[in-house]
Design a protein around this motif. Structure first.
Motif: not given
Length: 280
Positions: A206-234
């Motif tokens: 999740r440090t690249q511009q393109a990445f995937g997020v499994p459904k379980g992670d989305l559910v755990a974040q109350n269905y939040d779909l903002s990219i900053n919620r999941y993208k990892q900054q280095v």
């Protein structure tokens, strides 16, 4: 066949001319408020489960009286906000298996109101949310500066994993002049999304511009779909000649780090007796 609806007569003329200029000899464009209750009576063939593909840029920040909105749409999302109602409308108009690419304000992706969460949950649990492409601020300048994203989804099915892309450039400057520039992520978006659809490559990082997020992670974040919620900054710690430690984001060296990381470094500097870092 191409169809279109609007209740602005000027936009109808512009849309018709645009389609004709692009080779659509007889565009089927109609004057119609598609959110209203009367659309099912006037155009029953178009109101429900009629289209294979819908491309949309729904109105942002509009509000309607719920009494004027079709009950079928309110069953999907009970709200007065047009940016949410139009996604419900698109789902109603698509055939099962039909797809849509829609531009939405970023608030649709992360706002915590009951209606926002309800819509995102419906997209993920009852349909197939395929992709969220975060657009850079400025793509709609000089007309609007709102932050937006493209969501791609199919009606029906189920969501297992969602493709995310952090778009930085679209081939034009992001100021009011919007002049052509060299940087353009659009070809890479198309290539990466095709690879994603073909399951060609690893999108788990999740440090690249393109990445995937499994459904379980989305559910755990109350269905939040903002990219900053999941993208990892280095971040990297760099030792300078004067002994100061400075944290810089690899992708944009020279910018100040986020406040949380800065506070962490300050705490470490205090404990280790190292001078505190300063942004430049």
């Amino acid at each position: 066949m191409f169809y279109g609806f609007d209740f602005d007569a000027t936009m109808l003329r512009i849309a018709s001319m645009n389609l004709i200029m692009h080779g659509v000899a007889s565009p089927d464009i109609h004057y119609q408020d598609t959110l209203s209750q009367g659309v099912a009576e006037k155009r029953p063939q178009a109101a429900k489960s009629s289209f294979d593909l819908i491309l949309a840029n729904p109105p942002f920040k509009g509000r309607l009286d719920e009494q004027d909105v079709s009950p079928d749409i309110l069953r999907v999302v009970k709200t007065k906000k047009t940016e949410l109602l139009f996604i419900g409308l698109i789902l109603r108009m698509l055939k099962t298996g039909g797809r849509s690419a829609s531009i939405v304000p970023d608030g649709v992706l992360f706002s915590s109101s009951k209606a926002h969460v309800q819509l995102r949950k419906h997209l993920i649990e009852d349909n197939q949310l395929e992709a969220v492409i975060s657009l850079p601020s400025g793509v709609f300048k000089p007309y609007a500066g709102v932050s937006t994203s493209i969501i791609i989804f199919s009606k029906g099915g189920s969501t297992d994993e969602v493709f995310f892309y952090d778009m930085h450039a679209d081939g034009y400057s992001l100021d009011d002049k919007r002049q052509p520039v060299k940087d353009n992520d659009i070809p890479d978006i198309l290539a990466q999304y095709q690879r994603w659809c073909d399951r060609d490559g690893d999108f788990s990082g999740r440090t690249q511009q393109a990445f995937g997020v499994p459904k379980g992670d989305l559910v755990a974040q109350n269905y939040d779909l903002s990219i900053n919620r999941y993208k990892q900054q280095v971040y990297e710690a760099e030792q300078h000649e004067n002994g100061r430690v400075q944290a810089c984001q690899r992708a944009s060296v020279g910018f100040c780090q986020r406040r949380a990381s800065q506070n962490l470094l300050r705490s470490r500097s205090f404990l280790l007796g190292i001078p505190q870092p300063r942004c430049i």
